[in-house]
Write a protein that holds these residues in place. Structure first.
Motif, mmCIF file in Angstrom:
data_model
loop_
_atom_site.group_PDB
_atom_site.id
_atom_site.type_symbol
_atom_site.label_atom_id
_atom_site.label_comp_id
_atom_site.label_asym_id
_atom_site.label_seq_id
_atom_site.Cartn_x
_atom_site.Cartn_y
_atom_site.Cartn_z
ATOM 1 N N CYS A 137 0.826 -1.208 0.000
ATOM 2 C CA CYS A 137 0.000 0.000 0.000
ATOM 3 C C CYS A 137 0.862 1.261 0.000
ATOM 4 C CB CYS A 137 -0.937 0.008 1.201
ATOM 5 S SG CYS A 137 -2.212 -1.266 1.127
ATOM 6 N N THR A 138 1.949 1.237 0.774
ATOM 7 C CA THR A 138 2.848 2.390 0.845
ATOM 8 C C THR A 138 3.525 2.643 -0.496
ATOM 9 O OG1 THR A 138 3.283 1.999 3.190
ATOM 10 C CG2 THR A 138 4.877 3.344 1.990
ATOM 11 N N VAL A 139 4.051 1.578 -1.109
ATOM 12 C CA VAL A 139 4.759 1.715 -2.383
ATOM 13 C C VAL A 139 3.794 2.114 -3.493
ATOM 14 C CG1 VAL A 139 6.108 0.488 -4.132
ATOM 15 C CG2 VAL A 139 6.543 0.079 -1.709
ATOM 16 N N PHE A 140 2.618 1.491 -3.514
ATOM 17 C CA PHE A 140 1.633 1.801 -4.546
ATOM 18 C C PHE A 140 1.239 3.283 -4.482
ATOM 19 C CE2 PHE A 140 -2.434 2.060 -6.645
ATOM 20 C CZ PHE A 140 -2.328 1.161 -7.695
ATOM 21 N N LYS A 141 0.977 3.777 -3.280
ATOM 22 C CA LYS A 141 0.563 5.181 -3.139
ATOM 23 C C LYS A 141 1.682 6.127 -3.536
ATOM 24 C CE LYS A 141 -1.993 8.325 -0.172
ATOM 25 N NZ LYS A 141 -2.771 8.468 1.079
ATOM 26 N N GLY A 188 0.032 7.805 -6.430
ATOM 27 C CA GLY A 188 -0.606 8.992 -5.874
ATOM 28 C C GLY A 188 -1.911 8.702 -5.165
ATOM 29 N N GLU A 189 -2.270 7.437 -5.067
ATOM 30 C CA GLU A 189 -3.471 7.031 -4.347
ATOM 31 C C GLU A 189 -3.289 5.603 -3.865
ATOM 32 O OE1 GLU A 189 -6.836 7.146 -6.949
ATOM 33 O OE2 GLU A 189 -5.869 5.972 -8.507
ATOM 34 N N SER A 190 -4.065 5.218 -2.872
ATOM 35 C CA SER A 190 -3.948 3.868 -2.326
ATOM 36 C C SER A 190 -4.543 2.848 -3.295
ATOM 37 C CB SER A 190 -4.678 3.777 -0.986
ATOM 38 O OG SER A 190 -6.084 3.832 -1.199
#
Length: 261
Positions: A235-239, A243-245
């Motif tokens: 979730c951290t890397v994706f956001k 730019g979003e979860s």
């Protein structure tokens, strides 16, 4: 006109696809048809189609194996899989192969037409072919067909493309190839203009975004199946990149029909 190849072992279905559909009105021309994956792979190598419409279950070599081999060789046509089996196992593998879609037989001609027209309208540039996703695809075909590329770098790139979901590292690959990790890291960055870790993360994120966009999988499943393992890390890397979860991305793609995490 986009070049279309049809690979289907059932002759009646293959003849029907070739002869009864007005491909020209969709911006396509049929460059060949094959009865199994072995024959299809030879045609892919020789004809370089833009779009491949292939059955999954075929004798000698099935559609998934054919597509994997073509991808390994840097032949990155748009893939549309046909099958009589409504099994998410096939859908998951199709997504991993960066397929355009997965259609069940009997094929709905209107659905097929809409998909083909969408593919024809897309930019041919591989970097732009999935602009609806928050992470752009990597230019695998450009890299893997570059004859000037360092052979160890090419092997490393192919390993990332094939095994991005596995636990791989530049140190392990360097040891396997019999070269130093510092040498391989330097040559890799010279070729890709990014580090091994950055390219691996981008490939994982791109494939994860494709899975999320289908609405089939839960976020933790996508994290596990694309090499992230830890849900919170994913979730951290994706956001950071998107730019979003992941959940926000799914909600924007699928409205409110989002699976529980």
């Amino acid at each position: 006109m986009r070049k279309l190849l049809i690979v289907e072992d059932e002759e009646m279905i293959r003849r029907g696809l070739v002869n009864t559909i007005d491909w020209g009105s969709m911006g396509c021309s049929i460059v060949g048809d094959a009865a199994d994956g072995n024959e299809g792979l030879k045609m892919i190598r020789n004809l370089h189609p833009d779009i491949i419409l292939t059955d999954i279950k075929m004798p000698r070599m099935d559609g998934l194996a054919m597509a994997r081999q073509a991808r390994d060789e840097g032949l990155n046509a748009a893939l549309i899989f046909l099958t009589s089996y409504s099994d998410f196992t096939y859908a998951r593998e199709a997504i991993r192969l960066d397929a355009a879609d997965y259609l069940l037989k009997p094929v709905d001609e209107y659905e097929l037409r809409a998909l083909i027209e969408k593919l024809v309208e897309k930019e041919p540039d591989e970097e732009k072919c999935a602009s609806h996703l928050p992470v752009n695809p990597l230019p695998w075909q450009q890299w893997l067909t570059d004859e000037t590329l360092n052979p160890y770098v090419r092997q490393t790139m192919r390993r990332i493309q094939q095994s991005y979901a596995a636990r791989i590292s530049i140190e392990r690959l360097a040891d396997e190839f019999g070269v130093s990790a510092s040498y391989l890291s330097r040559k890799f960055k010279e070729a890709a203009r990014q580090t091994f870790g950055e390219i691996l993360t981008r490939q994982r994120l791109y494939m994860a975004a494709r899975q999320l966009s289908t609405g089939i999988y839960r976020v933790y499943e996508v994290a596990e199946q694309n090499g992230f393992g830890d849900y919170k890390n994913f979730c951290t890397v994706f956001k950071k990149y998107a730019g979003e979860s992941p959940t926000e991305f799914m909600r924007h793609r699928r409205g409110n029909a989002v699976r529980d995490e």
